[in-house]
Write a protein that holds these residues in place. Structure first.
Motif, PDB file in Angstrom:
ATOM      1  N   ILE A  99     -74.071 -12.716   3.255  1.00  0.00           N
ATOM      2  CA  ILE A  99     -72.640 -12.534   2.964  1.00  0.00           C
ATOM      3  C   ILE A  99     -72.483 -11.496   1.860  1.00  0.00           C
ATOM      4  CG2 ILE A  99     -70.522 -13.695   2.242  1.00  0.00           C
ATOM      5  CD1 ILE A  99     -71.829 -16.362   3.004  1.00  0.00           C
ATOM      6  N   ALA A 100     -71.725 -10.459   2.142  1.00  0.00           N
ATOM      7  CA  ALA A 100     -71.431  -9.463   1.107  1.00  0.00           C
ATOM      8  C   ALA A 100     -70.128  -9.851   0.411  1.00  0.00           C
ATOM      9  CB  ALA A 100     -71.290  -8.073   1.713  1.00  0.00           C
ATOM     10  N   VAL A 101     -70.134  -9.711  -0.917  1.00  0.00           N
ATOM     11  CA  VAL A 101     -68.948 -10.043  -1.710  1.00  0.00           C
ATOM     12  C   VAL A 101     -68.597  -8.858  -2.589  1.00  0.00           C
ATOM     13  CG1 VAL A 101     -68.039 -11.561  -3.518  1.00  0.00           C
ATOM     14  CG2 VAL A 101     -69.556 -12.509  -1.770  1.00  0.00           C
ATOM     15  N   ASP A 102     -67.354  -8.409  -2.481  1.00  0.00           N
ATOM     16  CA  ASP A 102     -66.841  -7.398  -3.412  1.00  0.00           C
ATOM     17  C   ASP A 102     -65.367  -7.709  -3.646  1.00  0.00           C
ATOM     18  OD1 ASP A 102     -66.430  -5.299  -5.070  1.00  0.00           O
ATOM     19  OD2 ASP A 102     -66.534  -3.759  -3.539  1.00  0.00           O
ATOM     20  N   ALA A 147     -63.384  -4.269  -2.242  1.00  0.00           N
ATOM     21  CA  ALA A 147     -63.692  -3.893  -0.852  1.00  0.00           C
ATOM     22  C   ALA A 147     -63.617  -5.052   0.141  1.00  0.00           C
ATOM     23  CB  ALA A 147     -65.053  -3.215  -0.776  1.00  0.00           C
ATOM     24  N   THR A 148     -64.246  -6.201  -0.189  1.00  0.00           N
ATOM     25  CA  THR A 148     -64.207  -7.275   0.823  1.00  0.00           C
ATOM     26  C   THR A 148     -62.827  -7.949   0.862  1.00  0.00           C
ATOM     27  OG1 THR A 148     -65.318  -8.806  -0.714  1.00  0.00           O
ATOM     28  CG2 THR A 148     -66.704  -7.671   0.913  1.00  0.00           C
ATOM     29  N   ILE A 205     -76.720 -12.966  11.052  1.00  0.00           N
ATOM     30  CA  ILE A 205     -75.271 -13.172  10.856  1.00  0.00           C
ATOM     31  C   ILE A 205     -74.883 -12.494   9.542  1.00  0.00           C
ATOM     32  CG2 ILE A 205     -73.404 -14.860  10.553  1.00  0.00           C
ATOM     33  CD1 ILE A 205     -75.286 -16.958  11.829  1.00  0.00           C
ATOM     34  N   VAL A 206     -73.869 -11.633   9.615  1.00  0.00           N
ATOM     35  CA  VAL A 206     -73.401 -10.931   8.409  1.00  0.00           C
ATOM     36  C   VAL A 206     -71.903 -11.171   8.254  1.00  0.00           C
ATOM     37  CG1 VAL A 206     -73.069  -8.674   7.316  1.00  0.00           C
ATOM     38  CG2 VAL A 206     -75.178  -9.146   8.588  1.00  0.00           C
ATOM     39  N   LEU A 207     -71.509 -11.602   7.073  1.00  0.00           N
ATOM     40  CA  LEU A 207     -70.089 -11.875   6.790  1.00  0.00           C
ATOM     41  C   LEU A 207     -69.647 -11.075   5.574  1.00  0.00           C
ATOM     42  CD1 LEU A 207     -70.177 -15.798   6.900  1.00  0.00           C
ATOM     43  CD2 LEU A 207     -69.691 -14.259   8.809  1.00  0.00           C
ATOM     44  N   ALA A 208     -68.343 -10.896   5.451  1.00  0.00           N
ATOM     45  CA  ALA A 208     -67.771 -10.346   4.216  1.00  0.00           C
ATOM     46  C   ALA A 208     -66.846 -11.408   3.633  1.00  0.00           C
ATOM     47  CB  ALA A 208     -66.982  -9.070   4.494  1.00  0.00           C
ATOM     48  N   LEU A 268     -62.232 -14.507   9.212  1.00  0.00           N
ATOM     49  CA  LEU A 268     -63.678 -14.459   9.022  1.00  0.00           C
ATOM     50  C   LEU A 268     -64.194 -13.075   9.421  1.00  0.00           C
ATOM     51  CD1 LEU A 268     -66.209 -16.293   8.371  1.00  0.00           C
ATOM     52  CD2 LEU A 268     -66.502 -16.381  10.855  1.00  0.00           C
ATOM     53  N   PRO A 269     -64.379 -12.183   8.453  1.00  0.00           N
ATOM     54  CA  PRO A 269     -64.963 -10.876   8.799  1.00  0.00           C
ATOM     55  C   PRO A 269     -66.451 -11.065   9.121  1.00  0.00           C
ATOM     56  CG  PRO A 269     -63.749 -10.812   6.708  1.00  0.00           C
ATOM     57  CD  PRO A 269     -63.975 -12.249   7.059  1.00  0.00           C
TER      58      PRO A 269
END
Ligand code: 3SL
Length: 241
Positions: A22-25, A29-30, A117-120, A232-233
């Motif tokens: 999971i990317a968090v910004d 950005a997220t 699985i990749v989420l933002a 859910l991105p």
């Protein structure tokens, strides 16, 4: 489910991969990506390189695309959008693909794009991300903060803590059961201390201060809200959410 928090893309291991990353910004950005998808955007495609963004987006029909570029908090000249989620109204983004490059957030997403699985995630869509994780039960989850040019950021860490805290509560798990590294414990502690004043925390954060100098107080207010978007991105193909 074991959670691991990494404060920056640079601190994220390269020799292994989790089941879900999971990317968090949170700033911003997220938060922008979640907003665009919630407002009916067709997809969000991320780039670390501005020239590559222009090259790829040129092949997309002009009326079906939007280009967003941010460097140092400011909009890149020649792009329709910078990185303010407040500019991403349904009128503007519905049915269009957002091609976006930002200083740190898009780099974080690219760093984890090979995970199955990749989420933002951001604070505004925290509940949707937590719901997905509780349903899917991936064995290992990495939460990767974008930070700022390789440095720790309070806002991404507090969001990681908000996710971990909610998983702990909703799954009736002990902290020990879900904690994969010490960063998870400290992220939960940060969230526990500031959960009722996230905007106050953003005022303490170095990137929050940078955005305030750029007169982005309304963005800070918006991004400090929790669970306001049920979106859910999730990555469809590398670099495309
Ligand atoms: O660093 C990033 O990716 C951006 O989110 C920074 S800013 O909030 O747009 O300044």
């Amino acid at each position: 489910m074991k959670l691991f928090v990494y404060h920056t893309p640079e601190l994220t291991p390269t020799e292994e991969a989790p089941e879900c990353a999971i990317a968090v910004d949170v700033l911003r950005a997220t938060s922008t990506m979640a907003t665009v998808l919630a407002a009916g955007g067709e997809a969000v495609q991320v780039f670390s390189d501005l020239d590559q963004l222009i090259e790829v987006s040129e092949k997309w029909p002009a009326q079906k695309r939007l280009r967003a570029g941010e460097r140092g908090g400011a909009k890149v000249a020649g792009f329709e959008l910078g990185n303010s989620p407040l500019d991403c109204t349904a009128e503007l983004v519905a049915g269009r693909r957002l091609f976006i490059s930002t200083t740190n957030g898009t780099r974080a997403l690219q760093r984890i794009q090979d995970a199955p699985i990749v989420l933002a995630a951001a604070l505004i869509n925290r509940a949707a991300v937590v719901k997905f994780l509780l349903e899917k039960q991936p064995e290992t989850v990495w939460i990767v903060g974008s930070g700022w040019e390789g440095s720790f950021s309070l806002e991404d860490t507090v969001c990681a803590g908000a996710i971990a805290h909610s998983i702990c509560q909703q799954s009736n798990s002990s902290l020990e059961e879900i904690t994969g590294n010490d960063e998870v414990t400290s992220a939960i502690a940060l969230y526990s201390q500031w959960q009722n004043d996230l905007l106050g925390l953003f005022h303490q954060a170095s990137h929050g201060k940078r955005l305030l100098r750029l007169e982005c107080l309304e963005d800070l207010k918006y991004c400090s809200q929790t669970d306001i978007l049920d979106v859910l991105p999730i990555q469809q193909e590398p670099g495309v959410l």
